[in-house]
Design a protein around this motif. Structure first.
Motif, mmCIF file in Angstrom:
data_model
loop_
_atom_site.group_PDB
_atom_site.id
_atom_site.type_symbol
_atom_site.label_atom_id
_atom_site.label_comp_id
_atom_site.label_asym_id
_atom_site.label_seq_id
_atom_site.Cartn_x
_atom_site.Cartn_y
_atom_site.Cartn_z
ATOM 1 N N ALA A 395 -80.142 33.112 -77.644
ATOM 2 C CA ALA A 395 -79.899 31.719 -77.253
ATOM 3 C C ALA A 395 -80.788 31.351 -76.070
ATOM 4 O O ALA A 395 -81.424 30.286 -76.063
ATOM 5 N N ALA A 396 -80.856 32.227 -75.084
ATOM 6 C CA ALA A 396 -81.696 31.945 -73.913
ATOM 7 C C ALA A 396 -83.169 31.887 -74.299
ATOM 8 O O ALA A 396 -83.921 31.008 -73.835
ATOM 9 N N MET A 397 -83.621 32.838 -75.155
ATOM 10 C CA MET A 397 -85.033 32.860 -75.555
ATOM 11 C C MET A 397 -85.380 31.661 -76.436
ATOM 12 O O MET A 397 -86.479 31.107 -76.334
ATOM 13 N N ALA A 398 -84.460 31.239 -77.301
ATOM 14 C CA ALA A 398 -84.721 30.089 -78.172
ATOM 15 C C ALA A 398 -84.919 28.819 -77.341
ATOM 16 O O ALA A 398 -85.818 28.013 -77.621
ATOM 17 N N VAL A 399 -84.099 28.632 -76.322
ATOM 18 C CA VAL A 399 -84.242 27.466 -75.454
ATOM 19 C C VAL A 399 -85.575 27.511 -74.716
ATOM 20 O O VAL A 399 -86.289 26.498 -74.618
ATOM 21 N N LEU A 412 -82.584 20.339 -76.498
ATOM 22 C CA LEU A 412 -82.408 21.750 -76.143
ATOM 23 C C LEU A 412 -80.937 22.148 -76.191
ATOM 24 O O LEU A 412 -80.621 23.328 -76.442
ATOM 25 N N VAL A 413 -80.047 21.187 -75.970
ATOM 26 C CA VAL A 413 -78.610 21.465 -76.071
ATOM 27 C C VAL A 413 -78.275 21.915 -77.489
ATOM 28 O O VAL A 413 -77.519 22.880 -77.694
ATOM 29 N N HIS A 414 -78.860 21.241 -78.482
ATOM 30 C CA HIS A 414 -78.581 21.589 -79.880
ATOM 31 C C HIS A 414 -79.246 22.917 -80.245
ATOM 32 O O HIS A 414 -78.705 23.671 -81.064
ATOM 33 N N ARG A 417 -76.837 25.574 -78.821
ATOM 34 C CA ARG A 417 -75.618 25.699 -79.619
ATOM 35 C C ARG A 417 -75.909 26.335 -80.973
ATOM 36 O O ARG A 417 -75.147 27.190 -81.456
ATOM 37 N N GLY A 418 -77.004 25.916 -81.609
ATOM 38 C CA GLY A 418 -77.349 26.506 -82.900
ATOM 39 C C GLY A 418 -77.643 27.990 -82.785
ATOM 40 O O GLY A 418 -77.260 28.788 -83.673
ATOM 41 N N ALA A 419 -78.325 28.381 -81.683
ATOM 42 C CA ALA A 419 -78.631 29.799 -81.488
ATOM 43 C C ALA A 419 -77.354 30.604 -81.261
ATOM 44 O O ALA A 419 -77.207 31.719 -81.791
ATOM 45 N N LEU A 420 -76.436 30.058 -80.461
ATOM 46 C CA LEU A 420 -75.170 30.764 -80.230
ATOM 47 C C LEU A 420 -74.401 30.975 -81.532
ATOM 48 O O LEU A 420 -73.730 32.001 -81.720
ATOM 49 N N LEU A 421 -74.511 30.005 -82.440
ATOM 50 C CA LEU A 421 -73.714 30.041 -83.670
ATOM 51 C C LEU A 421 -74.515 30.510 -84.883
ATOM 52 O O LEU A 421 -74.060 30.358 -86.022
ATOM 53 N N HIS A 422 -75.707 31.100 -84.653
ATOM 54 C CA HIS A 422 -76.575 31.394 -85.800
ATOM 55 C C HIS A 422 -75.932 32.352 -86.791
ATOM 56 O O HIS A 422 -76.200 32.277 -87.998
ATOM 57 N N ASP A 423 -75.083 33.263 -86.347
ATOM 58 C CA ASP A 423 -74.454 34.232 -87.255
ATOM 59 C C ASP A 423 -72.968 33.959 -87.448
ATOM 60 O O ASP A 423 -72.230 34.848 -87.897
ATOM 61 N N TYR A 456 -72.797 26.697 -92.617
ATOM 62 C CA TYR A 456 -72.935 25.261 -92.858
ATOM 63 C C TYR A 456 -71.581 24.644 -93.215
ATOM 64 O O TYR A 456 -71.211 23.582 -92.705
ATOM 65 N N GLU A 457 -70.825 25.320 -94.104
ATOM 66 C CA GLU A 457 -69.525 24.794 -94.519
ATOM 67 C C GLU A 457 -68.560 24.702 -93.341
ATOM 68 O O GLU A 457 -67.773 23.753 -93.223
ATOM 69 N N LEU A 458 -68.655 25.678 -92.431
ATOM 70 C CA LEU A 458 -67.744 25.689 -91.293
ATOM 71 C C LEU A 458 -68.124 24.630 -90.253
ATOM 72 O O LEU A 458 -67.286 23.847 -89.797
ATOM 73 N N LEU A 459 -69.398 24.591 -89.885
ATOM 74 C CA LEU A 459 -69.825 23.774 -88.743
ATOM 75 C C LEU A 459 -70.025 22.304 -89.089
ATOM 76 O O LEU A 459 -69.920 21.445 -88.211
ATOM 77 N N SER A 460 -70.339 21.992 -90.352
ATOM 78 C CA SER A 460 -70.624 20.593 -90.709
ATOM 79 C C SER A 460 -69.400 19.710 -90.584
ATOM 80 O O SER A 460 -69.515 18.480 -90.585
ATOM 81 N N ARG A 461 -68.220 20.307 -90.449
ATOM 82 C CA ARG A 461 -67.009 19.504 -90.281
ATOM 83 C C ARG A 461 -66.897 18.909 -88.878
ATOM 84 O O ARG A 461 -66.127 17.990 -88.664
ATOM 85 N N PHE A 462 -67.668 19.457 -87.932
ATOM 86 C CA PHE A 462 -67.595 19.015 -86.539
ATOM 87 C C PHE A 462 -68.802 18.139 -86.222
ATOM 88 O O PHE A 462 -69.945 18.613 -86.229
ATOM 89 N N ALA A 463 -68.560 16.854 -85.916
ATOM 90 C CA ALA A 463 -69.664 15.911 -85.699
ATOM 91 C C ALA A 463 -70.581 16.351 -84.564
ATOM 92 O O ALA A 463 -71.804 16.236 -84.659
ATOM 93 N N PHE A 464 -70.009 16.898 -83.482
ATOM 94 C CA PHE A 464 -70.844 17.238 -82.338
ATOM 95 C C PHE A 464 -71.716 18.469 -82.599
ATOM 96 O O PHE A 464 -72.651 18.745 -81.863
ATOM 97 N N LEU A 465 -71.403 19.222 -83.682
ATOM 98 C CA LEU A 465 -72.197 20.410 -84.016
ATOM 99 C C LEU A 465 -73.223 20.158 -85.118
ATOM 100 O O LEU A 465 -74.076 21.016 -85.365
ATOM 101 N N ARG A 466 -73.164 18.993 -85.768
ATOM 102 C CA ARG A 466 -74.097 18.739 -86.866
ATOM 103 C C ARG A 466 -75.557 18.791 -86.437
ATOM 104 O O ARG A 466 -76.391 19.339 -87.174
ATOM 105 N N PRO A 467 -75.935 18.259 -85.234
ATOM 106 C CA PRO A 467 -77.339 18.374 -84.828
ATOM 107 C C PRO A 467 -77.786 19.820 -84.593
ATOM 108 O O PRO A 467 -78.986 20.092 -84.519
ATOM 109 N N ALA A 468 -76.818 20.755 -84.478
ATOM 110 C CA ALA A 468 -77.157 22.161 -84.221
ATOM 111 C C ALA A 468 -77.189 22.997 -85.493
ATOM 112 O O ALA A 468 -77.443 24.210 -85.442
ATOM 113 N N LEU A 469 -76.961 22.368 -86.656
ATOM 114 C CA LEU A 469 -76.827 23.112 -87.905
ATOM 115 C C LEU A 469 -78.124 23.752 -88.389
ATOM 116 O O LEU A 469 -78.088 24.713 -89.167
ATOM 117 N N ASP A 470 -79.290 23.236 -87.966
ATOM 118 C CA ASP A 470 -80.564 23.722 -88.502
ATOM 119 C C ASP A 470 -80.721 25.224 -88.324
ATOM 120 O O ASP A 470 -81.218 25.915 -89.223
#
Length: 555
Positions: A395-399, A412-414, A417-423, A456-470
């Motif tokens: 997460a730190a290196m991705a940012v 960078l916030v997204h 978050r996406g890096a933290l949740l990648h797995d 994707y199925e888990l996180l797409s339900r949360f609007a604030f996490l959708r920009p981090a889904l990539d």
């Protein structure tokens, strides 16, 4: 001109107040019936209209004609004078004499400087007369002091009067009192300026969430439009029931910061508790002295104080204090503007407080979201001991790499978050597969490769996490299209996912695993470079290798 005949010009006639011009080509006719259009008379000194055709009856005697001219001049409210080249009055109408509180014989025959005073004559009159005597008309407007009328705003015109040879011998001066118009014009201008001030305050309210900016606009407009010299705003603290200094202008740099003012105490406290404007002037006529002013402002020679309670929806927001070295002309419009300004200021403070409360609540909510994400990550790390700490590192290196790639700060916030949740999708993978020590079977591999879809199925339900889904959804895609879950190729893969793929593999290569030791950095770099254009985006690899130490935290 019909049956008209030329008459010899009459000699000058001196009237009680007025000496009239004598060389008009058309004087006037009694009992004349005019027909046809009217045309200007030929004389340069006469503005009368002469009938183009008439039926002559009896010619009006010159003395009667002059009496009529005298009547016209003396019934006019305009001031009319005739001044010769020696700056001496030769005629003055009744309105002019009355304005100076003088009889006609006290003006006619006297020099202009004797009537107006030498200073006024030299400053305002002489130059205009000299220009007029040179043959040019002069017009201007200005303030003049009269004995009976006081200070009046006059529209003054000087007309050159020429004799039969065309030489300028006199100046005809016509002055009109336009004080009412000037006053109305100035008041209209003040109203426009005050409306502009309220507009500026409204703009500050709408466009700025910074309460200090709103207060600075308020103080600037209040002092400028009300003609006062200093101002401050005290905000109400409901918890302590005190008014606390927030902003000020116009005070000397040495002035101390005002202490909190308890509600009901002092001028500001009284304005706040009563909800009414407090207005005080300090002079001998009122018997008030500066001891009533706040202690920190008594060193200044203020002559006026105004305390305006700032109320919005019945709730006290603060007090606007205004100070003046002179007592302003506080007419009805002035007081109305002061009250309106106070109302707008209260609304501004209320809105600013609402925005501040909303920002605080939003920050607390974001902190709660991030704490929840951190909890998910710790849960996953506790489940898979082999990769413990991996999530925080990538997460730190991705940012850092995203910033080096030019990704703007809000995005960078997204990335983080996406890096933290990648797995995070691995939470849906059975322990028998996720924690299996040996190689996975083809079926197990197919199931393991579904974890991006589970994410994707888990996180797409949360609007604030959708920009981090990539990143959770696409970080296993490869530049050449051989990745999963969708087989995206090249720039079909979101940039955030392409960035993360590099740091994810770097961390795997440069970290210890139960089945092997960490690779040296140079060896890991060689592998990254080798897979550029197949696994990785070449542009991302180039930036990573150039900024490697910064990205991995060595700088």
């Amino acid at each position: 001109m019909g049956n008209s005949r030329e008459q010899p010009l009459p000699t000058p006639v001196t009237c009680a107040h007025l000496v009239l011009p004598i060389d008009c080509t058309t004087i006037g006719y009694r009992n004349a019936t005019a027909t046809g259009a009217c045309m200007p008379a030929s004389s340069d000194n006469c503005q009368m209209l002469a009938p183009q055709a008439y039926q002559e009856q009896d010619f009006l005697a010159p003395e009667e004609m002059w009496r009529r001219y005298e009547f016209i001049a003396n019934t006019s409210h305009d001031f009319m004078t005739l001044i010769n080249a020696d700056y001496v009055y030769e005629a003055a109408n009744r309105a002019y004499c009355a304005a100076h509180c003088k009889r006609a014989d006290e003006i006619i025959g006297r020099k202009v400087a004797d009537v107006w005073g030498q200073e006024v004559f030299n400053t305002f009159v002489k130059g205009a007369l000299d220009t007029c005597f040179s043959g040019r008309q002069v017009s201007y407007q200005g303030w003049f002091e009269f004995s009976t009328l006081g200070l009046r705003y006059m529209d003054v015109s000087y007309y050159p009067y020429r004799d039969s040879n065309g030489a300028v011998t006199h100046a005809v001066v016509v002055s009109r009192d336009v004080t009412a118009f000037k006053t109305a014009q100035d008041e209209a201008q003040r109203q426009v300026q005050r409306l502009a001030a309220l507009h500026d305050l409204d703009t500050a309210i709408i466009t700025s969430f910074d309460i200090r900016n709103v207060l600075n606009v308020l103080l600037e407009q209040a002092t400028r439009q009300l003609g006062l010299d200093a101002a401050d705003v005290l905000l109400y603290d409901a918890a302590s029931r005190t008014l606390r200094y927030a902003a000020g202008t116009g005070f000397p740099p040495s002035a101390e910061t005002p202490p909190p003012v308890p509600l009901g105490e002092g001028l500001a406290g009284r304005a706040a508790s009563t909800g009414e404007i407090i207005s005080i002037t300090f002079d001998s006529s009122t018997g008030r002295d500066q001891a009533e002013l706040p202690s920190w402002s008594r060193g200044e020679p203020f002559a006026a104080y105004y305390g305006v309670p700032l109320l919005a929806r019945g709730q006290l927001r603060g007090v606007l204090e205004l100070y003046g070295y002179r007592v302003p002309q506080a007419d009805v419009e002035w007081l109305r503007f002061l009250d309106t300004l106070g109302g707008q200021a209260a609304i501004a403070l209320e809105n600013a407080q609402l925005v501040q409360d909303l920002q605080t609540a939003n920050q607390e909510l974001i902190a709660a979201y991030d704490a929840t994400l951190e909890g998910w990550v710790r849960t996953l790390d506790m489940r898979d001991k082999e990769t413990e700490g991996h999530t925080q590192r990538v997460a730190a290196m991705a940012v850092a790499l995203a910033r080096a790639m030019g990704i703007d700060e809000p995005n960078l916030v997204h990335v983080r978050r996406g890096a933290l949740l990648h797995d995070i999708g691995k939470m849906a993978i059975p322990d028998s597969i996720l924690l299996k020590p040996g190689p996975l079977t083809p079926d197990e591999q197919r199931l393991m490769r579904k974890h991006p879809e589970y994410a994707y199925e888990l996180l797409s339900r949360f609007a604030f996490l959708r920009p981090a889904l990539d990143i959770p959804y696409c970080h296993h895609e490869k530049w050449d299209g051989s990745g999963y879950p969708r087989g995206l190729k090249g720039e079909e893969i979101p940039l955030n996912a392409r960035i993360f793929a590099v740091v994810d593999v770097w961390d795997a290569l440069s970290s210890n695993r139960p089945y092997r030791s960490a690779l040296p950095h140079e060896e890991a770099c060689r592998i990254i470079r080798q897979q550029s254009g197949t696994h990785f985006d070449p542009a991302v690899v180039e930036v990573f290798l150039r900024a490697r130490d910064e990205v991995i935290g060595l700088e």
